[in-house]
Design a protein around this motif. Structure first.
Motif, PDB file in Angstrom:
ATOM      1  N   LYS A 265     -10.304   0.491 -18.042  1.00  0.00           N
ATOM      2  CA  LYS A 265     -10.876  -0.565 -17.211  1.00  0.00           C
ATOM      3  C   LYS A 265     -10.206  -1.916 -17.417  1.00  0.00           C
ATOM      4  CE  LYS A 265     -15.329  -0.910 -17.007  1.00  0.00           C
ATOM      5  NZ  LYS A 265     -16.748  -0.991 -17.433  1.00  0.00           N
ATOM      6  N   SER A 266      -9.446  -2.071 -18.500  1.00  0.00           N
ATOM      7  CA  SER A 266      -8.940  -3.381 -18.895  1.00  0.00           C
ATOM      8  C   SER A 266      -7.705  -3.813 -18.100  1.00  0.00           C
ATOM      9  CB  SER A 266      -8.593  -3.379 -20.388  1.00  0.00           C
ATOM     10  OG  SER A 266      -7.462  -2.564 -20.629  1.00  0.00           O
ATOM     11  N   LYS A 267      -7.465  -5.109 -18.106  1.00  0.00           N
ATOM     12  CA  LYS A 267      -6.253  -5.664 -17.514  1.00  0.00           C
ATOM     13  C   LYS A 267      -5.014  -5.170 -18.268  1.00  0.00           C
ATOM     14  CE  LYS A 267      -6.395 -10.038 -16.539  1.00  0.00           C
ATOM     15  NZ  LYS A 267      -6.341 -11.525 -16.679  1.00  0.00           N
ATOM     16  N   GLU A 268      -5.178  -4.912 -19.570  1.00  0.00           N
ATOM     17  CA  GLU A 268      -4.058  -4.455 -20.382  1.00  0.00           C
ATOM     18  C   GLU A 268      -3.539  -3.104 -19.889  1.00  0.00           C
ATOM     19  OE1 GLU A 268      -2.942  -3.633 -25.104  1.00  0.00           O
ATOM     20  OE2 GLU A 268      -5.037  -3.835 -24.473  1.00  0.00           O
ATOM     21  N   PHE A 269      -4.437  -2.209 -19.502  1.00  0.00           N
ATOM     22  CA  PHE A 269      -4.027  -0.897 -19.002  1.00  0.00           C
ATOM     23  C   PHE A 269      -3.165  -1.053 -17.752  1.00  0.00           C
ATOM     24  CE2 PHE A 269      -4.980   2.994 -16.475  1.00  0.00           C
ATOM     25  CZ  PHE A 269      -4.437   3.922 -17.342  1.00  0.00           C
ATOM     26  N   PHE A 270      -3.579  -1.939 -16.857  1.00  0.00           N
ATOM     27  CA  PHE A 270      -2.804  -2.228 -15.650  1.00  0.00           C
ATOM     28  C   PHE A 270      -1.427  -2.774 -16.024  1.00  0.00           C
ATOM     29  CE2 PHE A 270      -1.485  -5.402 -12.482  1.00  0.00           C
ATOM     30  CZ  PHE A 270      -1.432  -4.628 -11.341  1.00  0.00           C
ATOM     31  N   THR A 271      -1.379  -3.664 -17.022  1.00  0.00           N
ATOM     32  CA  THR A 271      -0.114  -4.268 -17.441  1.00  0.00           C
ATOM     33  C   THR A 271       0.821  -3.235 -18.055  1.00  0.00           C
ATOM     34  OG1 THR A 271      -1.250  -6.372 -17.862  1.00  0.00           O
ATOM     35  CG2 THR A 271       0.921  -6.069 -18.865  1.00  0.00           C
ATOM     36  N   VAL A 272       0.270  -2.340 -18.898  1.00  0.00           N
ATOM     37  CA  VAL A 272       1.091  -1.300 -19.519  1.00  0.00           C
ATOM     38  C   VAL A 272       1.704  -0.390 -18.455  1.00  0.00           C
ATOM     39  CG1 VAL A 272       1.048   0.742 -21.018  1.00  0.00           C
ATOM     40  CG2 VAL A 272      -0.159  -1.332 -21.702  1.00  0.00           C
ATOM     41  N   ARG A 273       0.919   0.018 -17.481  1.00  0.00           N
ATOM     42  CA  ARG A 273       1.443   0.877 -16.414  1.00  0.00           C
ATOM     43  C   ARG A 273       2.480   0.144 -15.573  1.00  0.00           C
ATOM     44  NH1 ARG A 273      -0.403   5.444 -14.638  1.00  0.00           N
ATOM     45  NH2 ARG A 273      -0.295   4.871 -12.424  1.00  0.00           N
ATOM     46  N   LYS A 274       2.273  -1.142 -15.370  1.00  0.00           N
ATOM     47  CA  LYS A 274       3.238  -1.929 -14.594  1.00  0.00           C
ATOM     48  C   LYS A 274       4.572  -2.029 -15.329  1.00  0.00           C
ATOM     49  CE  LYS A 274       3.808  -6.444 -12.362  1.00  0.00           C
ATOM     50  NZ  LYS A 274       3.157  -7.758 -12.098  1.00  0.00           N
ATOM     51  N   LEU A 275       4.521  -2.329 -16.635  1.00  0.00           N
ATOM     52  CA  LEU A 275       5.749  -2.445 -17.430  1.00  0.00           C
ATOM     53  C   LEU A 275       6.472  -1.094 -17.523  1.00  0.00           C
ATOM     54  CD1 LEU A 275       4.522  -4.764 -20.338  1.00  0.00           C
ATOM     55  CD2 LEU A 275       6.003  -5.380 -18.418  1.00  0.00           C
ATOM     56  N   ALA A 276       5.719  -0.006 -17.495  1.00  0.00           N
ATOM     57  CA  ALA A 276       6.319   1.325 -17.574  1.00  0.00           C
ATOM     58  C   ALA A 276       6.812   1.819 -16.215  1.00  0.00           C
ATOM     59  CB  ALA A 276       5.302   2.313 -18.148  1.00  0.00           C
ATOM     60  N   GLY A 277       6.606   1.021 -15.170  1.00  0.00           N
ATOM     61  CA  GLY A 277       7.040   1.414 -13.834  1.00  0.00           C
ATOM     62  C   GLY A 277       6.242   2.555 -13.251  1.00  0.00           C
ATOM     63  N   LEU A 278       4.962   2.641 -13.611  1.00  0.00           N
ATOM     64  CA  LEU A 278       4.128   3.781 -13.212  1.00  0.00           C
ATOM     65  C   LEU A 278       3.118   3.454 -12.119  1.00  0.00           C
ATOM     66  CD1 LEU A 278       3.414   5.193 -16.781  1.00  0.00           C
ATOM     67  CD2 LEU A 278       5.008   6.119 -15.094  1.00  0.00           C
ATOM     68  N   LEU A 279       3.091   2.210 -11.646  1.00  0.00           N
ATOM     69  CA  LEU A 279       2.112   1.855 -10.630  1.00  0.00           C
ATOM     70  C   LEU A 279       2.392   2.604  -9.328  1.00  0.00           C
ATOM     71  CD1 LEU A 279       1.717  -2.009 -11.110  1.00  0.00           C
ATOM     72  CD2 LEU A 279       0.348  -0.166 -12.076  1.00  0.00           C
TER      73      LEU A 279
ATOM     74  N   LYS B 179     -21.012  -4.267 -10.636  1.00  0.00           N
ATOM     75  CA  LYS B 179     -21.388  -5.603 -10.152  1.00  0.00           C
ATOM     76  C   LYS B 179     -20.943  -6.646 -11.163  1.00  0.00           C
ATOM     77  CE  LYS B 179     -25.288  -8.128  -8.149  1.00  0.00           C
ATOM     78  NZ  LYS B 179     -25.024  -9.413  -8.833  1.00  0.00           N
ATOM     79  N   LEU B 180     -20.295  -7.703 -10.669  1.00  0.00           N
ATOM     80  CA  LEU B 180     -19.828  -8.783 -11.517  1.00  0.00           C
ATOM     81  C   LEU B 180     -20.637 -10.048 -11.229  1.00  0.00           C
ATOM     82  CD1 LEU B 180     -15.978  -8.123 -11.169  1.00  0.00           C
ATOM     83  CD2 LEU B 180     -17.553  -7.250 -12.899  1.00  0.00           C
ATOM     84  N   ALA B 181     -20.215 -11.153 -11.791  1.00  0.00           N
ATOM     85  CA  ALA B 181     -20.961 -12.411 -11.646  1.00  0.00           C
ATOM     86  C   ALA B 181     -21.043 -12.846 -10.186  1.00  0.00           C
ATOM     87  CB  ALA B 181     -20.291 -13.505 -12.482  1.00  0.00           C
ATOM     88  N   SER B 182     -22.192 -13.364  -9.789  1.00  0.00           N
ATOM     89  CA  SER B 182     -22.391 -13.845  -8.422  1.00  0.00           C
ATOM     90  C   SER B 182     -21.800 -15.236  -8.251  1.00  0.00           C
ATOM     91  CB  SER B 182     -23.878 -13.873  -8.083  1.00  0.00           C
ATOM     92  OG  SER B 182     -24.432 -12.580  -8.125  1.00  0.00           O
ATOM     93  N   MET B 183     -21.445 -15.557  -7.015  1.00  0.00           N
ATOM     94  CA  MET B 183     -20.913 -16.887  -6.704  1.00  0.00           C
ATOM     95  C   MET B 183     -21.994 -17.954  -6.851  1.00  0.00           C
ATOM     96  SD  MET B 183     -18.267 -16.589  -3.527  1.00  0.00           S
ATOM     97  CE  MET B 183     -19.468 -15.937  -2.371  1.00  0.00           C
TER      98      MET B 183
ATOM     99  N   TYR C 249     -12.851 -17.624  -9.123  1.00  0.00           N
ATOM    100  CA  TYR C 249     -13.370 -16.632 -10.062  1.00  0.00           C
ATOM    101  C   TYR C 249     -12.303 -16.262 -11.083  1.00  0.00           C
ATOM    102  CZ  TYR C 249     -15.069 -12.184 -11.920  1.00  0.00           C
ATOM    103  OH  TYR C 249     -15.481 -11.173 -12.760  1.00  0.00           O
ATOM    104  N   ASP C 250     -12.706 -16.285 -12.366  1.00  0.00           N
ATOM    105  CA  ASP C 250     -11.839 -15.902 -13.474  1.00  0.00           C
ATOM    106  C   ASP C 250     -12.347 -14.572 -14.035  1.00  0.00           C
ATOM    107  OD1 ASP C 250     -10.399 -15.568 -15.806  1.00  0.00           O
ATOM    108  OD2 ASP C 250     -10.626 -17.630 -16.494  1.00  0.00           O
ATOM    109  N   SER C 251     -11.552 -13.517 -13.894  1.00  0.00           N
ATOM    110  CA  SER C 251     -11.991 -12.197 -14.352  1.00  0.00           C
ATOM    111  C   SER C 251     -12.064 -12.100 -15.869  1.00  0.00           C
ATOM    112  CB  SER C 251     -11.050 -11.117 -13.814  1.00  0.00           C
ATOM    113  OG  SER C 251      -9.730 -11.302 -14.313  1.00  0.00           O
ATOM    114  N   ASP C 252     -11.322 -12.945 -16.582  1.00  0.00           N
ATOM    115  CA  ASP C 252     -11.362 -12.901 -18.050  1.00  0.00           C
ATOM    116  C   ASP C 252     -12.722 -13.349 -18.588  1.00  0.00           C
ATOM    117  OD1 ASP C 252      -8.761 -11.981 -18.241  1.00  0.00           O
ATOM    118  OD2 ASP C 252      -7.895 -13.989 -18.373  1.00  0.00           O
ATOM    119  N   THR C 253     -13.340 -14.294 -17.892  1.00  0.00           N
ATOM    120  CA  THR C 253     -14.634 -14.816 -18.334  1.00  0.00           C
ATOM    121  C   THR C 253     -15.793 -14.331 -17.452  1.00  0.00           C
ATOM    122  OG1 THR C 253     -14.359 -16.818 -16.992  1.00  0.00           O
ATOM    123  CG2 THR C 253     -13.543 -16.885 -19.265  1.00  0.00           C
TER     124      THR C 253
END
Length: 370
Positions: A69-83, A165-169, A204-208
């Protein structure tokens, strides 16, 4: 925290049983992702698994699910050229009653149909892609004959095939503009709970998981759309309560300076839009047989005629896949083929037809790489 809680429970930390229990808890809290491998290697190994297995992997343990679920997983796949790039299409049946999201690849193969979006069915909502995830924002819903405006934000994780569901506006709205810029979601204008035109904006900041109010537009604006080119937020089209008809002003927000400025040569009554590279492609209601292409480098527009080949329709929705523009007809034609425009093709061969076609009428599309 696990260690401190355990010490409080055992008044004699030197006891043999207490030491054994402490050891087990500490080891559990720091257990490796894959036994016998460093975590960075383990993460790369998990990223190499075919995407179709991600939902099953997410059910193995909380640690694996949290990583997927993390942003890191997306980054690892991107760096590995797997997206992998897939097109997510929101379609509606011929009666216009039931809508659903479906996933298409570059060959037009349907991979899956998404689970229904949480909450009541909405209109006037926004969609954005952030870190390989589909974000569905706010909108107007009618339940038991009563209408309501939503501030809700829902996230679809394409790897785990799940909604959350994430934070509401801060401000509920519909018919607004939204876009991702530099890893943040910006929402601008729209209509409020009483139908009033809005000029307020927030980010919106997904980190916070937090929305923050930013400087408002100079005038209210609704029915508009937003896009990101080279790290700037552009807001175009729609209507303003201070103008009769439609506004040609383009509001431009620079995140580094946190300020708005204006341009004067925007499109009006835009029925479809998409960004390819660093150019904006639009179609206006008054001329739906031509593409209007905006180049922000010199603030110029170019018009390209849409061929009749493929469909006699004069209404389209846009999709983007592999750097090409897809035009989905808004009419059901028996012999219809999706039109495809390749901006990088040789002159005279930019237009083709494509087998990519949603199962119903297209309401909107997003392209997700994950």
């Amino acid at each position: 925290m696990c260690f401190s809680n355990l010490v409080q429970q055992d008044s004699n930390p030197t006891s043999k049983s207490g030491s054994i229990l402490i050891s087990k808890v500490v080891n559990h809290c720091h257990s490796p992702i894959l036994p016998g491998l460093p975590d960075d290697v383990s993460k790369y190994c998990l990223a190499l698994v075919p995407r179709s297995h991600f939902p099953v992997m997410g059910a193995v343990c909380k640690q694996w699910r949290s990583f997927i679920k993390s942003k890191e997983f997306f980054t690892v796949r991107k760096l590995a050229g797997l997206l992998e790039e897939w097109l997510y299409v929101l379609t509606v049946d011929a009666e216009g009653k039931e809508s659903r999201w479906e996933v298409l690849d570059c060959f037009g193969h349907k991979h899956r149909q998404l689970r229904p979006m949480p909450g009541p069915a909405k209109a006037g909502f926004g969609v954005v892609v952030l870190n390989g995830k589909l974000m569905v924002i706010a909108g107007y819903a009618v339940a038991d004959g009563t209408g309501s405006v939503s501030p809700d934000l829902y996230q679809y994780d394409s790897c785990l095939n799940s909604w959350s569901k994430l934070a509401s506006m801060n401000v509920a709205r519909y018919d607004f503009a939204c876009a991702e810029v530099n890893g943040m979601i910006y929402v601008v204008g729209g209509r409020g709970t009483d139908g009033e035109s809005l000029s307020c904006a927030e980010v919106y900041d997904s980190d916070t998981d937090k929305w923050t109010v930013i400087e408002s537009l100079r005038r209210p604006r609704w029915g508009c759309f937003a896009y990101n080119i080279e790290g700037k937020l552009y807001v175009m089209g729609g209507r303003s309560s201070f103008t009769i008809g439609n506004s040609r002003f383009v509001d431009v927000y620079t995140p580094e300076n946190q300020t708005w400025c204006q341009m004067k040569n925007g499109c009006v009554m835009v029925t479809a839009h998409a960004v390819l590279g660093n150019k904006l492609f639009c179609m206006e209601w008054k001329n739906e047989r031509k593409l209007a292409i905006f180049n922000p480098l010199d603030n110029s527009w170019k018009m390209v005629t849409v061929p009749v080949t493929g469909s006699l329709s004069v209404g389209f929705r846009f999709g983007v896949l592999n750097g090409k523009l897809l035009l989905f007809s808004l009419q059901e034609d028996a012999g219809y083929y999706t039109l495809l425009y390749d901006p990088n093709a040789d002159p005279g061969s930019e237009w083709q037809t494509s087998e990519i076609k949603p199962s119903g009428l297209c309401l909107c599309t997003v392209t997700i790489k994950a």
